[in-house]
Design an enzyme around this catalytic site. Structure first.
Site, PDB file in Angstrom:
ATOM      1  CB  CYS A 130      34.220  41.847  45.065  1.00 13.05           C
ATOM      2  SG  CYS A 130      34.038  42.253  43.324  1.00 13.05           S
ATOM      3  CG  HIS A 245      29.142  43.048  44.263  1.00 16.34           C
ATOM      4  ND1 HIS A 245      28.982  44.257  43.645  1.00 16.34           N
ATOM      5  CD2 HIS A 245      30.304  42.517  43.777  1.00 16.34           C
ATOM      6  CE1 HIS A 245      30.013  44.458  42.815  1.00 16.34           C
ATOM      7  NE2 HIS A 245      30.829  43.427  42.888  1.00 16.34           N
TER       8      HIS A 245
HETATM    9  O1  L14 Z   1      38.016  40.267  39.291  1.00 13.83           O
HETATM   10  O2  L14 Z   1      31.890  44.064  39.880  1.00 13.83           O
HETATM   11  O3  L14 Z   1      38.435  41.581  40.917  1.00 13.83           O
HETATM   12  O4  L14 Z   1      32.893  44.618  38.067  1.00 13.83           O
HETATM   13  C1  L14 Z   1      36.255  43.072  40.512  1.00 13.83           C
HETATM   14  C2  L14 Z   1      35.047  43.895  40.175  1.00 13.83           C
HETATM   15  C3  L14 Z   1      35.833  41.680  38.505  1.00 13.83           C
HETATM   16  C4  L14 Z   1      34.626  42.536  38.198  1.00 13.83           C
HETATM   17  C5  L14 Z   1      37.830  41.324  39.871  1.00 13.83           C
HETATM   18  C6  L14 Z   1      32.853  43.992  39.111  1.00 13.83           C
HETATM   19  C7  L14 Z   1      36.862  42.347  39.356  1.00 13.83           C
HETATM   20  C8  L14 Z   1      34.018  43.105  39.453  1.00 13.83           C
END
Ligand code: L14
Length: 340
Positions: A130, A245
């Site tokens: 993401c 995010h």
């Molecule tokens: O690799 O913000 O798709 O905890 C997606 C969520 C990695 C961590 C991935 C998070 C995950 C991410």
């Protein structure tokens, strides 16, 4: 009559799976048969798609018989086993886990950025991490215009990235501390206390001192731009935000570009939106971006510390842009390009 497709969502009870179902509805994706799947743990629960209730079935190799598109988000271990099975049955898998992203046989796609790579698929297409997806979107038009040599990024990642348990943990800790500021907090899903705190660890550590999440940003950015000269140094931080995010991004471009030109390029790029008016105090925050499809960019400014440097702030809904929407947009793109 436009063609319709049999679509399964594997991981239908998770946060991203639910978002995938919502996005399929919103985009009015041409679904013929809809099949929600999950691992044994949550199979049997109910989900609603276009007003109809469905019982989530346990994913088995034979589940994919007659399914043309599979949106997978049930964890890397499930994808490792099930994606090749689905592909064998002629189902194109769009996989949201980290399992196949760096596999040279598997295209890693952000449809607005590198749609040309989709056609190289052999049954599995990977959705990027993401944080990487939302970063490469507004950087793409800059990359094309003047080149990018190096990216230094710090992320401020929402707890939803780590699943519904992590969001619940954030609220539980917050309530506990509001009731008693001296309450003892034991972290469970997130590595340290997340309420009233920030945690510079997402995923586990690798040998070079970076976390896996940070190395995903390094590796995936290079793969998506098809450029192994681009340098990326990331610090990924969990913050007490539920959805969205944020990223403070510093880049060094090959040639000089003005802030005005960058704003124009990003504003014209599909699914990106510039919210950047310092005089009015306007810039994006995760609260404004949750539930939206766009990637929002603000605080665009010239880096005073180096030649050809730019700073910006990129915010997006991690469950949508970074996951569910990206997957559905890949499928739409395949239909538009007659690849399915
Ligand atoms: O690799 O913000 O798709 O905890 C997606 C969520 C990695 C961590 C991935 C998070 C995950 C991410």
């Amino acid at each position: 009559m436009a063609k319709k497709y049999n679509v399964c969502v594997l991981g239908a009870t998770g946060m991203v799976g639910k978002e995938m179902i919502k996005v399929l509805e919103e985009q009015d994706f041409p679904v013929d048969r809809f099949l929600p799947l999950a691992s044994e743990r949550t199979a049997g629960s109910k989900v609603t798609f276009k007003g109809k209730e469905y019982t989530v079935e346990e994913a088995k190799p034979e589940s994919f018989e007659g399914i043309q598109i599979g949106l997978f988000s049930a964890g890397a271990k499930v994808s490792k086993v099930m994606a090749p099975e689905a592909a064998k049955h002629g189902c194109v898998v769009i996989d949201n886990t980290s399992q196949f992203r760096m596999d040279p046989e598997v295209p890693l796609i952000v449809p607005e950025v590198n749609p040309q790579a989709i056609k190289r698929h052999k049954g599995i297409i990977a959705n990027p991490n993401c944080s990487t997806a939302q970063m490469v979107l507004p950087l793409k038009p800059i990359y094309d215009a003047v080149g990018i040599e190096r990216i230094v990024v710090s992320t401020y990642q929402a707890t939803s990235g780590w699943g519904k348990e992590a969001i619940a943990e954030m609220y539980e800790q917050t309530e506990k501390l509001l009731a008693d500021p001296k309450a003892k907090i034991t972290a469970k899903y997130i590595f340290k206390q997340i309420a009233f705190n920030c945690v510079p660890q997402i995923d586990s550590f690798t040998d070079n001192g970076y976390t896996k999440e940070e190395m995903k940003m390094y590796n995936e950015t290079r793969k998506i731009f098809e450029d192994d000269k681009i340098q990326v140094s990331a610090t990924c931080v969990r913050v007490p935000v539920a959805i969205g995010h944020s990223e403070a991004v510093n880049i060094k471009t090959r040639n000089k570009i003005s802030v005005a030109e960058v704003r124009k390029l990003i504003a014209a790029f599909p699914t990106c939106k510039v919210v950047d008016d310092p005089a009015k105090g306007e810039y994006p925050t995760p609260i404004d971006c949750a539930g939206k499809n766009e990637t929002f960019v603000g605080r665009i400014r010239e880096d005073i510390s180096q030649e050809n440097g730019l700073d910006m702030w990129i915010v997006s809904d991690n469950l949508r842009r970074g996951a569910a929407l990206n997957a559905v947009l890949i499928a739409e793109r395949m239909i538009a390009d007659k690849l399915i």
